[in-house]
Motif scaffolding. Structure first.
Motif, short mmCIF file in Angstrom:
data_model
loop_
_atom_site.label_atom_id
_atom_site.label_comp_id
_atom_site.label_asym_id
_atom_site.label_seq_id
_atom_site.Cartn_x
_atom_site.Cartn_y
_atom_site.Cartn_z
N ARG A 90 -19.76 -10.32 -18.01
CA ARG A 90 -19.51 -8.91 -18.34
C ARG A 90 -18.02 -8.63 -18.49
NH1 ARG A 90 -20.80 -3.32 -14.91
NH2 ARG A 90 -19.79 -1.96 -16.45
N GLU A 91 -17.22 -9.18 -17.58
CA GLU A 91 -15.77 -8.94 -17.65
C GLU A 91 -15.20 -9.45 -18.98
OE1 GLU A 91 -11.79 -10.54 -15.38
OE2 GLU A 91 -13.51 -10.00 -14.15
N ILE A 92 -15.68 -10.59 -19.43
CA ILE A 92 -15.19 -11.17 -20.68
C ILE A 92 -15.56 -10.30 -21.87
CG2 ILE A 92 -15.42 -13.13 -22.27
CD1 ILE A 92 -15.87 -14.89 -19.74
N ILE A 93 -16.84 -9.95 -21.96
CA ILE A 93 -17.29 -9.23 -23.17
C ILE A 93 -16.90 -7.76 -23.14
CG2 ILE A 93 -19.17 -10.87 -23.58
CD1 ILE A 93 -21.14 -8.75 -22.60
N GLU A 94 -16.82 -7.16 -21.94
CA GLU A 94 -16.42 -5.75 -21.91
C GLU A 94 -14.93 -5.61 -22.19
OE1 GLU A 94 -16.96 -1.79 -19.10
OE2 GLU A 94 -18.43 -3.40 -19.06
N SER A 95 -14.15 -6.55 -21.73
CA SER A 95 -12.71 -6.54 -22.06
C SER A 95 -12.52 -6.59 -23.57
CB SER A 95 -12.00 -7.72 -21.40
OG SER A 95 -12.03 -7.61 -20.00
N PHE A 96 -13.29 -7.46 -24.22
CA PHE A 96 -13.23 -7.57 -25.68
C PHE A 96 -13.62 -6.25 -26.33
CE2 PHE A 96 -15.54 -8.14 -29.66
CZ PHE A 96 -14.61 -8.84 -30.43
N ALA A 97 -14.75 -5.68 -25.87
CA ALA A 97 -15.25 -4.45 -26.47
C ALA A 97 -14.25 -3.31 -26.35
CB ALA A 97 -16.59 -4.06 -25.82
N VAL A 98 -13.62 -3.20 -25.19
CA VAL A 98 -12.64 -2.12 -24.97
C VAL A 98 -11.42 -2.33 -25.87
CG1 VAL A 98 -11.00 -1.17 -23.28
CG2 VAL A 98 -13.38 -1.59 -22.62
N LYS A 99 -10.91 -3.54 -25.94
CA LYS A 99 -9.73 -3.82 -26.78
C LYS A 99 -10.02 -3.55 -28.26
CE LYS A 99 -9.04 -7.96 -25.09
NZ LYS A 99 -8.46 -9.32 -24.87
N GLN A 100 -11.24 -3.90 -28.68
CA GLN A 100 -11.60 -3.68 -30.08
C GLN A 100 -11.83 -2.20 -30.38
OE1 GLN A 100 -10.72 -6.92 -31.35
NE2 GLN A 100 -12.27 -6.26 -32.80
#
Length: 215
Positions: A90-100
């Motif tokens: 979750r940390e990996i994909i949510e970090s990506f989602a927020v940055k995008q």
């Protein structure tokens, strides 16, 4: 079956049974390994077996129940290891989602996010545990939708229910009184436009959920 239930289509009755069972599983009323017997559930709600089977199938698709030999449908288990692995992902994909998403957020998006938190606060005030979790997931899911990455969104949908089960356990140990306020801090970080700051704030928020031994 009551007169009111007789007037409802099977899909509506099934939706009600699904929602009730889902709440009981997520909040721990129905514990892992608990057998879900179609005949008993139908009798409890005074309905036919068809909508119960439909509700159980939906729960099975979400991973909340599993089929076991000689037992039928039972509430699925959840372990600390599974949760720890899930939160790493979750940390990996949510970090990506927020940055995008941060550069895509509009004034209307912020209005939508703040409305979710208003509804979360209302749920907190009446101690509606399932509604609190649903609003929490709706807030974080907003970024998975906005980032426009189908694979990431699919991963989120697959892990969402398991995250809710863990958070329900966590919320029984820690107060949700300031949950909406914590999310407002995330919105404040997003409004700075600083992707790194926002990412770190979201990670900090995820780390705030202490890992509880579920075994």
């Amino acid at each position: 079956m009551t007169d009111k239930q007789m007037l409802l289509p099977i899909s509506s009755i099934s939706e009600s049974v699904y929602a009730a069972l889902k709440k009981d599983i997520i909040d721990g009323t129905l514990h892992p390994g608990h057998r879900l017997i179609v005949l008993e559930i139908a009798g409890k709600y005074q309905i036919s077996q068809a909508p119960v089977r439909e509700a159980l199938e939906r729960l099975k698709q979400e991973g909340l129940i599993v089929g076991q030999p000689n037992k039928g449908s039972v509430v699925s288990s959840i372990t600390s290891k599974e949760i720890k692995d899930l939160f790493v992902l979750r940390e990996i994909i949510e970090s990506f989602a927020v940055k995008q998403s941060i550069s895509l957020l509009t004034d209307q998006d912020y209005i939508n996010l703040e409305q979710i938190l208003t509804e979360m606060e209302a749920a907190i005030q009446i101690n509606d545990s399932l509604a609190i979790l649903e609003k929490d997931m709706e807030f974080h899911g907003y970024f998975f939708t906005l980032c426009d990455n189908g694979a990431i969104l699919e991963l989120w949908h697959r892990m969402r229910t398991t995250i809710m089960r863990f958070m329900a356990i966590s919320n029984r140990h820690y107060s949700t009184e300031k949950l909406a306020e914590w999310h407002l801090q995330l919105i404040a970080a997003l409004k700075t436009g600083d992707a790194r700051l926002a990412e770190n704030k979201f990670i900090e928020h995820m780390h705030a959920y202490k890992m509880i031994d579920l075994n």
